[in-house]
Design a protein around this motif. Sequence first.
Motif, short mmCIF file in Angstrom:
data_model
loop_
_atom_site.label_atom_id
_atom_site.label_comp_id
_atom_site.label_asym_id
_atom_site.label_seq_id
_atom_site.Cartn_x
_atom_site.Cartn_y
_atom_site.Cartn_z
N PRO A 53 0.81 -1.22 0.00
CA PRO A 53 0.00 0.00 0.00
C PRO A 53 0.85 1.28 0.00
CG PRO A 53 0.01 -0.98 2.18
CD PRO A 53 0.71 -1.95 1.27
N HIS A 54 2.12 1.19 0.29
CA HIS A 54 2.97 2.38 0.34
C HIS A 54 3.38 2.86 -1.04
CE1 HIS A 54 7.20 4.04 0.54
NE2 HIS A 54 6.47 5.00 1.06
N LEU A 74 10.65 -3.10 -1.89
CA LEU A 74 11.07 -1.74 -2.25
C LEU A 74 11.68 -0.97 -1.09
CD1 LEU A 74 8.27 -0.44 -4.66
CD2 LEU A 74 10.49 -1.42 -5.23
N HIS A 75 10.94 -0.83 -0.02
CA HIS A 75 11.39 0.00 1.11
C HIS A 75 11.47 -0.77 2.42
CE1 HIS A 75 9.67 2.94 -1.80
NE2 HIS A 75 10.88 3.42 -1.63
N ARG A 76 11.27 -2.08 2.34
CA ARG A 76 11.36 -2.98 3.49
C ARG A 76 10.33 -2.70 4.59
NH1 ARG A 76 17.83 -4.06 3.30
NH2 ARG A 76 17.67 -5.24 1.39
N TYR A 77 9.18 -2.19 4.19
CA TYR A 77 8.09 -2.05 5.14
C TYR A 77 7.60 -3.46 5.47
CZ TYR A 77 7.61 3.00 4.32
OH TYR A 77 7.81 4.35 4.24
N LYS A 78 7.28 -3.70 6.73
CA LYS A 78 6.86 -5.01 7.21
C LYS A 78 5.39 -5.00 7.58
CE LYS A 78 11.39 -5.99 9.16
NZ LYS A 78 12.11 -6.45 10.36
N PHE A 79 4.72 -6.11 7.25
CA PHE A 79 3.29 -6.24 7.54
C PHE A 79 3.01 -7.61 8.16
CE2 PHE A 79 3.80 -3.36 4.02
CZ PHE A 79 2.98 -2.30 4.35
N ASN A 80 2.18 -7.61 9.19
CA ASN A 80 1.76 -8.85 9.83
C ASN A 80 0.85 -9.60 8.87
OD1 ASN A 80 -0.19 -10.53 11.41
ND2 ASN A 80 1.09 -9.83 13.12
N ARG A 85 -1.46 -5.46 9.67
CA ARG A 85 -0.92 -4.27 10.35
C ARG A 85 0.54 -4.05 9.99
NH1 ARG A 85 0.96 -3.10 15.95
NH2 ARG A 85 0.52 -0.90 16.24
N ASN A 86 0.88 -2.79 9.77
CA ASN A 86 2.25 -2.40 9.44
C ASN A 86 3.10 -2.48 10.72
OD1 ASN A 86 3.82 0.74 8.76
ND2 ASN A 86 4.48 -1.21 7.99
#
Length: 116
Positions: A53-54, A74-80, A85-86
Motif C-alpha cells: 500500500p505504500h 522496495l522499502h522494506r516495510y513489514k506487515f503482519n 498491520r504495518n
Amino acid sequence: MLFKSHIAWHKLAESAEEIPWQENGLCIMDISGKKVTLVLYRDKVYAVAYKCPHAGGIMSEGWVDAAGNIVCPLHRYKFNIQNGRNSSGEGYFLKIFPIEIKPDGLYIGFEEKKWF
C-alpha cells in the motif's frame, strides 16, 4: 441505499502442496481476475494483497521474516500476515484475505457487497 456484505469463496487448490511456491515461500495467484500474494509460513497458508500500500511494490518479490511479517522489497516495510498491520511503524495496512481449508481443498474468501 443499504448493502449487505458476504464472503465469496474461491478454490485455490486441492492442498497447499499443489501451489507453485517460490523459494521465498510466496506465490502470486490470479483468482477470479484478482491478483493476490499467497504466503506459506510455518506450514500455514495466508493471503495478502498483490502490491504494497505504500509504493506499489510486488509483495511476492519480498520475503517473510523470522517474526512472520511479509517484507516489501522496495522499502522494506513489514506487515503482519495475520492482520495486515504495518509492524515497522509507518502506519499502513496491507489488505488480507481469509483462507479456509474445506474437505475438497483450500479456499480464499473475497468480500462482496450487494445493494438492496
